[in-house]
Design an enzyme around this catalytic site. Structure first.
Site, short mmCIF file in Angstrom:
data_model
loop_
_atom_site.label_atom_id
_atom_site.label_comp_id
_atom_site.label_asym_id
_atom_site.label_seq_id
_atom_site.Cartn_x
_atom_site.Cartn_y
_atom_site.Cartn_z
N ASP A 179 -69.96 -46.69 4.11
CA ASP A 179 -69.12 -46.50 5.30
C ASP A 179 -67.68 -46.56 4.78
OD1 ASP A 179 -69.30 -46.43 8.38
OD2 ASP A 179 -67.82 -47.99 8.06
N VAL A 204 -74.69 -57.31 11.19
CA VAL A 204 -75.24 -57.37 12.55
C VAL A 204 -76.48 -56.49 12.60
CG1 VAL A 204 -74.84 -56.78 14.98
CG2 VAL A 204 -73.01 -57.84 13.65
N GLY A 243 -77.83 -51.16 12.70
CA GLY A 243 -77.18 -52.32 12.09
C GLY A 243 -75.82 -51.93 11.58
N LYS A 244 -75.04 -52.88 11.21
CA LYS A 244 -73.74 -52.61 10.58
C LYS A 244 -73.30 -53.86 9.85
CE LYS A 244 -70.71 -49.23 10.35
NZ LYS A 244 -71.00 -47.79 10.38
N GLY A 245 -72.63 -53.67 8.73
CA GLY A 245 -72.15 -54.83 8.00
C GLY A 245 -70.78 -54.54 7.41
#
Ligand code: NAD
Length: 421
Positions: free
Chosen positions: A151, A65, A110-112
């Site tokens: 993460d 995202v 962002g993050k994935g």
């Protein structure tokens, strides 16, 4: 995402949107200004067929995202966990946008992630998942677009695979495409302790603001992983008295103070801080309720809730973990006069040094650890002061002030850029 409701069904993305609404209302923004902030710029979902070690082909689902790019390329972690889903990714990406703006680094959020259980995957399987995932999002990541970092469930090795896959496809080494890499591949010195060091800086600022000495102050730290251990060690080195620490198995308490390095040696030998010689064992709930000047929840989310917020006897809470305090608990702490430094400010040291890593990679010129430290301390001190100043000006608590500052900076960048049509 900084504070979640206690209701189990609370959608994490709706929770962030409520904070954006709250900040927008305080700042006097109209709907046309706040509405775009509640929509991610881009959400990508990819299917990852991967050959397992036994020859079977499994299909995993991956996400990325990209929430906001008004202030710079997206920045945010890559999570490998069975519960990874789109709403969680959207919430965490929004939260990263606000955090980067609060500490004033030129990134959006962002993050994935990949829905998988890394504890049940072999090294080779993890590598194949990572390379396939990277190949699928190849077009949208890179130093000028979106820069992943470790993460939950990922680490420096996973970042090395992401970087290698991108570099092989581009035909040249592209270290600035991820942060949290191993130092020999362009990682930054000082990254490992960065979140703990940032916590030390904001704790110092909070104590100075309240006119309290940090030296000799009783400190309780929940969690003894990367954040908890480094926080305990650095606060001890700064002269504070770390009276209790804990991990998932429980806590240890000594009124005269513990030596974090020795507790760590015990933990490394036995697998837990529990049983550290000469200290009293206690549960995590008892630990949170100890009388102290500073409490640092640095383990997992939802630890201070409406059930125990009345019993917290700390004067200051600095949130090392993400979302350790529920919304109801936050209100109770505020009413009781506990000074809370919110997660989106307090634990931003990690992303600040990620920014430094990206800068060093782009220059191809690497800093000494003391240079990283000095620059990190400057950034965190300035962020604390910016949040204090805006909170005082608006007459709100520090958490609301931090959200207002982040939202304000994003809106200012969006306004200046205008709507591209
Ligand atoms: P970690 O996995 O290294 O350590 C977590 C620690 O918490 C361990 O000691 C573990 O035993 C303990 N723990 C786990 N479940 C627990 C429970 N139910 N009760 C008490 N203790 C428990 O993780 P970390 O990197 O130190 O991250 C801790 C928190 O800080 C997370 O919320 C993370 O999202 C947040 N955070 C981390 C960073 C970073 O740079 N590592 C940056 C920002 C925020």
């Amino acid at each position: 995402m900084s504070v979640v409701l206690e209701a189990e069904q609370e959608n994490p993305f709706e929770a962030v949107c409520r904070w954006i609404d709250r900040a927008s209302a305080i700042l006097g923004y109209d709907e046309s200004t706040s509405r775009p902030l509640k929509h991610p710029r881009r959400c990508v979902i990819v299917s990852l067929p991967v050959e397992m070690d036994d020859g079977r082909v499994e299909v995993f689902t991956g996400y990325r995202v990209q929430y906001d790019t008004a202030r710079g390329p997206c920045k945010g972690g890559l999570r490998y966990h069975p519960n990874v889903n789109l709403d969680e990714m959207k919430a965490l990406a929004a939260y990263m946008s606000i955090k980067c703006a609060v500490v004033d680094i030129p990134f959006g959020g962002g993050k994935g992630g990949v829905a998988c259980d890394p504890t049940r995957l072999s090294h080779r399987e993890l590598e194949r998942i990572t390379r396939r995932y990277t190949a699928e999002i190849f077009d949208i990541i890179g130093p000028d677009k979106d820069i992943p970092a470790p993460d939950v469930g990922t680490n420096a090795q996973v970042m090395a695979w992401v970087m290698d896959t991108i570099s092989m496809k581009r035909g040249y080494l592209e270290p600035g495409t991820v942060t949290g890499k191993p130092v020999p591949l362009g990682g930054s010195r000082g990254r490992e302790e960065a979140t703990g060091r940032g916590i030390l800086v904001v704790a110092r600022e909070a104590f100075a603001h309240l006119g309290m000495p940090l030296e000799g102050a009783r400190v309780v730290v929940q969690g003894f992983g990367n954040v908890g251990w480094n926080t305990a060690r650095l606060l001890h080195e700064a002269g504070a008295r770390v009276v209790a620490v804990s991990d998932v198995h429980g806590g240890v308490y000594h009124p005269e103070g513990l030596v974090p390095r020795l507790v760590r040696e015990h933990r490394d030998r036995t697998g837990s801080v529990v049983g550290y010689p000469g200290a009293r064992t206690l549960t995590n709930s008892e630990l949170l309720e100890l009388e102290c000047e500073l409490l640092v929840p640095a383990a997992i989310e939802n630890q201070i809730t409406r059930s125990n917020a009345h019993a917290i006897r700390a004067r200051v809470v600095v949130e090392g973990a993400n979302a350790p305090t529920t919304l109801q608990a936050d209100e109770i702490l505020r009413r009781r006069g506990v000074f809370v430094v919110p997660d989106i400010l307090a634990n931003a040291g990690g992303v600040v040094v990620s920014y430094f890593e990206w800068v060093q990679d782009r220059y191809g010129y690497f800093w000494r650890e003391d240079q990283v430290r000095t620059r990190l301390e400057d950034k965190m001190r300035q962020a604390f002061r910016d949040v204090m100043e805006l909170s005082t000006q608006l007459g709100v608590d520090l958490r609301t002030g931090a959200y207002c500052l982040g939202v304000q900076r994003i809106v200012e960048a969006r306004r200046l850029r205008g709507l591209y049509a």
